[in-house]
Structure formats: structure tokens, C-alpha cells
Design a protein around this motif. Sequence first.
Motif, short mmCIF file in Angstrom:
data_model
loop_
_atom_site.label_atom_id
_atom_site.label_comp_id
_atom_site.label_asym_id
_atom_site.label_seq_id
_atom_site.Cartn_x
_atom_site.Cartn_y
_atom_site.Cartn_z
N GLU A 160 0.82 -1.20 0.00
CA GLU A 160 0.00 0.00 0.00
C GLU A 160 0.87 1.27 0.00
OE1 GLU A 160 -3.26 1.51 -0.80
OE2 GLU A 160 -3.26 -0.67 -0.46
N MET A 161 1.91 1.22 0.80
CA MET A 161 2.80 2.37 0.88
C MET A 161 3.52 2.61 -0.44
SD MET A 161 4.64 2.21 4.53
CE MET A 161 4.19 3.51 5.64
N LEU A 162 3.97 1.53 -1.05
CA LEU A 162 4.67 1.67 -2.33
C LEU A 162 3.74 2.27 -3.38
CD1 LEU A 162 6.74 -1.65 -2.44
CD2 LEU A 162 7.66 0.66 -2.38
N LYS A 163 2.51 1.77 -3.39
CA LYS A 163 1.53 2.29 -4.35
C LYS A 163 1.35 3.79 -4.17
CE LYS A 163 -1.47 -1.69 -5.09
NZ LYS A 163 -2.70 -2.28 -4.54
N THR A 164 1.25 4.20 -2.92
CA THR A 164 0.98 5.60 -2.62
C THR A 164 2.19 6.50 -2.86
OG1 THR A 164 -0.40 4.72 -0.85
CG2 THR A 164 -0.09 7.11 -0.89
N TYR A 165 3.33 6.08 -2.35
CA TYR A 165 4.49 6.99 -2.36
C TYR A 165 5.50 6.72 -3.47
CZ TYR A 165 2.60 8.05 2.22
OH TYR A 165 1.76 8.40 3.23
N CYS A 166 5.47 5.51 -4.01
CA CYS A 166 6.45 5.17 -5.04
C CYS A 166 5.73 4.54 -6.23
CB CYS A 166 7.51 4.22 -4.51
SG CYS A 166 8.21 4.70 -2.93
N PRO A 167 4.95 5.31 -6.95
CA PRO A 167 4.15 4.73 -8.03
C PRO A 167 5.00 4.12 -9.15
CG PRO A 167 4.00 7.12 -8.05
CD PRO A 167 4.72 6.75 -6.81
N GLN A 168 6.28 4.44 -9.18
CA GLN A 168 7.13 3.86 -10.22
C GLN A 168 7.48 2.40 -9.93
OE1 GLN A 168 8.04 5.83 -7.74
NE2 GLN A 168 10.23 6.19 -7.62
N VAL A 169 7.08 1.93 -8.73
CA VAL A 169 7.38 0.54 -8.35
C VAL A 169 6.17 -0.34 -8.66
CG1 VAL A 169 7.86 -1.02 -6.43
CG2 VAL A 169 8.99 1.21 -6.53
N SER A 170 6.44 -1.46 -9.34
CA SER A 170 5.34 -2.39 -9.57
C SER A 170 5.66 -3.70 -8.84
CB SER A 170 5.15 -2.58 -11.07
OG SER A 170 5.16 -3.93 -11.41
N ILE A 171 4.70 -4.18 -8.09
CA ILE A 171 4.95 -5.38 -7.29
C ILE A 171 4.65 -6.62 -8.12
CG2 ILE A 171 4.25 -6.66 -5.22
CD1 ILE A 171 3.61 -3.53 -4.32
N VAL A 172 5.69 -7.42 -8.33
CA VAL A 172 5.53 -8.59 -9.19
C VAL A 172 5.40 -9.88 -8.40
CG1 VAL A 172 6.67 -7.55 -11.19
CG2 VAL A 172 8.04 -8.78 -9.48
N GLY A 173 5.62 -9.82 -7.10
CA GLY A 173 5.47 -11.04 -6.32
C GLY A 173 5.61 -10.78 -4.83
N GLN A 174 5.03 -11.71 -4.03
CA GLN A 174 5.14 -11.61 -2.58
C GLN A 174 5.45 -13.00 -2.03
OE1 GLN A 174 2.08 -9.53 -0.52
NE2 GLN A 174 1.83 -7.98 -2.10
N ALA A 175 6.23 -13.06 -0.95
CA ALA A 175 6.57 -14.36 -0.37
C ALA A 175 6.53 -14.27 1.14
CB ALA A 175 7.96 -14.77 -0.84
N ASP A 176 6.20 -15.40 1.78
CA ASP A 176 6.08 -15.39 3.24
C ASP A 176 7.13 -16.26 3.93
OD1 ASP A 176 5.19 -17.86 2.55
OD2 ASP A 176 3.23 -17.70 3.55
N SER A 177 8.07 -16.81 3.14
CA SER A 177 9.11 -17.63 3.76
C SER A 177 10.36 -17.59 2.89
CB SER A 177 8.64 -19.07 3.90
OG SER A 177 8.47 -19.63 2.61
#
Lengths: 249, 313
Positions: A19-36
Motif C-alpha cells: 500500500e505504501m509503495l503504491k501511494t508513495y512510489c508509483p514507479q514501483v510495480s509489485i511482481v510477487g510476494q513471499a512469506d518464507s
Amino acid sequence: MINAVIVDDESKARQTIEEMLKTYCPQVSIVGQADSVENAFEIINHTKPDVVFLDIRMPDGTGFDLLKRFESVWFHFVIITAFEDYAVAAFKYSAIDYILKPIDPSDLYAAVEKLSRTINLEENKKKIDTLLSNVDNPNSKPNKIVLKTSDNIHVVDIQNIVRCESQNNYTQFFFESGKSILISKTLKEFDDMLAASGFIRVHQSHLVNKRFVKQLKRFPQLKLIMFDDSEIPVAVRKKDYIIEQMEGR
Amino acid sequence: MSTKRLIIGLTLTLFVAIPSFVSGSNMASDSIQHQAAPCSELASRGKNEAWIVSRPDFFVIHIPKKPLPVAIAIATTLFLGILVLSVYGRTKQIKYKTRNMELEQQLLISQMNPHFVFNSLTAIQSYIFRKDPHQAGKYLASFAKLVRLILENSRSEIATIDKEVKTLEYYLELQSMRFEDKFDYEIVVDSEIFRDEMGIPPMLAQPLIENAIEHGISHIQEKGLITIRFSLQGKNIILEVEDNGIGINESIRIQKEKGKKYQSLATNITTERLKKLRQAKGYKIDLTIIDKSERNSNERGTLVKLAIPYKYA
């Protein structure tokens, strides 16, 4: 676009960063998330991100364990941690970017702004090796420090540093071998870091390694005589403090 | 203590010095007569005649020939000795006091576990960014209540069981919110305990609960249960923190596998605090950690017991 992967075992934390990246760093696109660690290794290999936002503690290992698994760390990484503990000291010594939780959006913004287009693999390797060597023995003090000059990155043994001298916003490092390098950080930053490693600020522009001090000369001027007979000026008001420090070494 | 020593010293010195100065300056035998005379007078007036009358003899026989230098030497030595002793004692006392104050400060700080504070703040931030203002507000309010209680407790060295239970309730509520209802919890207080009178050092259970969650319950699939129990045993309140997690043995094994870099911060905090409580306050608190599977192979989890001497608040 900067492609990013977020690694954190808590889903809430991942969502927050997203959420923070979306708001403050719109040039960043999230391509994946991991929990381990396991998951992250796969996802990073699969999505090839430019940057990884990395938590330290995960159920199956640490963020360091994850970095270790890559033969060559070909991505940028920013460590995000909740704890100002020994690991944070290790990041500072290793010149590794880290952000503390709760996250200050301006820290996140600054970290993203700092990411360069190209990744210096050698630089990454040096930083990570230094980090691992400093983290591996958490009970002892860090033994190495990463120093970046304008065109190079040096990993040096802290105990080989004789002294540091302030040059405006730069700091000149002098080594036991007689060599010296200029680093684009203020003396204050190194003073904070190296105080735990036996360095002492004897003057506004001088930080010395106690190990290399031969004597304190009182006359005609207060001066420190170093191992190679070079002389370092001493702030008069700091005399007592310095004597106390020297006796305690 | 040293002031007392000083007074005793001075009195002793005076006792030795004054009679010898008096007798020394009147060395002639008539002075003995002179001294004896009032005694006799006294004797004639006194009731116990026989005893007092015998006093002059005592003086005559026992007066040393050269009392002046000897007496002065003794007096001076005694006086100096006592002076040195009392100065030494005073310095030691000041040092002890300073050390004690430092310990007390550290004790206060150790109640506010930074681990927990930052985790809570991070949780609140995550509610905000996930646009859940209700949850954020609720969490923030609980956190504020807990901080208020901790700050209140920190002014006194002990907290009543009543207050302690309230603090733990807020704490457990926050943790269960943070871990999204991964566990239930209960707090049991024996009826023999006078809840609003008996007190113990505050927040001793908190790092232990944190351990139970992060090293015990977080590793199991089903819902966890944390039980906090206060019971009375002689002059001690027994505080138990029990969980149905993987048990301390297994947890230690996992830690070691990871390279044991992350030894439990919470246990360190507890042992550190117990040490400080003993040094600063003379509190002797026993800590026992039991892996429940060792007791009974059907059981699983960790039981931590603290035997805490209670005080009346």
C-alpha cells in the motif's frame, strides 16, 4: 517501472508495504510476494525483480539465509526490520540499506529513489559478505566495514583503520599500511558507528583508533602522538575524557 | 550505619581523651584528693555508701604515671582511625546508592519491552494502510490503556495482582489481535489471593507470554491456548504461564537448526530482570521452565513458573 518482490512472513506487513509503495512510489510495480525463505527463493528466481524488500525474521530462516542461497545477488535489496538490535549495527557497517518498522514513508521513498539502474554485482557481493561475516558472530563486535568511494567499494578490517579525518562533508580514512581513502560521508556518521569498536573522537575533525595511540603530549600543545609519530590535535575541553578513555583501553 | 559508627567513635574518643586531659593537667596527688573529695561528698549524700566510698582508692591505684602522651596518642589514633573508617563507609554507601538507582532505572526500562512496543506500533500502522480505521482505532486505544498502566506501575516497585491482571488482559488482547486470533487465553487467580492488596513486581509475565506465542504457539496448526495462573504458596505468589505450543525442547531444537542466532530475547529479558530485582531489591524470584511432554508424553507445550515473594501494596 521498477519491479519489486516483498518478502515478509506477516501478510499484514506485506499489505502495508504494498500500500505504501503504491501511494508513495508509483514507479514501483509489485511482481510477487513471499512469506518464507523457501517461497521467496522461488519467486525471486521466477519473477526476476529489480528490488526485493526483505524482512529478517521468517519461520523457516532469516533474510540473511535467503541472500546466502543466491550464488550471486543480482537484485537490489532493502531490509525492513522491526528491531534496532545487533543486526542493525551490522547493516550500518555493511552499508546495506534498511528501513525500520513502523515504516516512515519518506524512508521508503528515499530507498527507492536511491536504486540505480544497473546493479553492481561485485558491490552487492562485498556488502553481503561483510554483512554475513559481521552477523555470524553476534556476540562479538563487527570486524569489517564497507567504505564506498566515488568509484570503488572497499571492505576493510576495522582494526586496520588508524584514524579518520573530517574534510567538510567527506571523511578521509588512514590505514595502518599508510594508505588513505576519501569517503563521501560525514565524520559524525563514522563516529556513531565506530565508537563501539574502540574509536574515540578527540577533536571536531578527528576520530582515532585507540589502538594506534602512542602517547598524549601535553606541552606545548595538547596532542596525540600516534604509532607512526604523527600528531593529532586534541580538543582541550576533551582532555579528561580522552585520558579516561585511554586508561580504560 | 557509618554515621552511627562516627558517633560511637567520637564518644569513645571523648571518653578516653577528657579524663586523661583532666587527670593529666592535675598530676599532683592533691588533685586526686580534690577529685575524690566530691565523690566522698556524694557518697555521704548517696544511698549506696559503700560502693562510692571505695572509688577514690580505685583512682589512686590505677592512674598511670605518664598518662598525658599515651592518652593523647590513643585518642588521636582512635579518632583518625574512626574518621578514616567513616569516610570510607560513607563513600561505599554513596556508591551503593548510585548503583541501586541505576538498577532501579534499568528495572523500569525493562518493563517496557521495546520488542512489544514496536510490534504494536507496526500493527497499528498496518491497519491504517490497509484502510481499516476501526481496527486501527481499537488497537490504538488498547495500546494506550496498556501503556498508561505500565507507566503507572513503573512509578511503584510493585503492582497489585488486580492491576497486574488488568495489564495482562490488555497485553493479551493486543497480542491476539496482532496474531489474528491464533490463540485463546485465560487468566486464573486463586481465591486465596487478596487481589487488591498483594503485589508483585509488575510485568514479569509479559516476556514469557511473548515467548509462548512466538516460539510455542506460532509453530502449531490448531488454535493455541495460553493460561496465566496466580496461586498462593506460603509467602510466594506462584505465577504460571502455560501454553499448548510445540514445547521448549522442540523450540530450542528449531532455533539451533536455524543457527541459534536468534536466541530468545524474552528469556534474556526475564533473567536479566530477575537478576536486577535481586540486586536492587533483594527479591529472590525462582524461575522454572518445564516442557510438558517430559512430565506426560500425552501433553505438549511449555509451563513457566515464577515463585515471587509477594508484598502488601
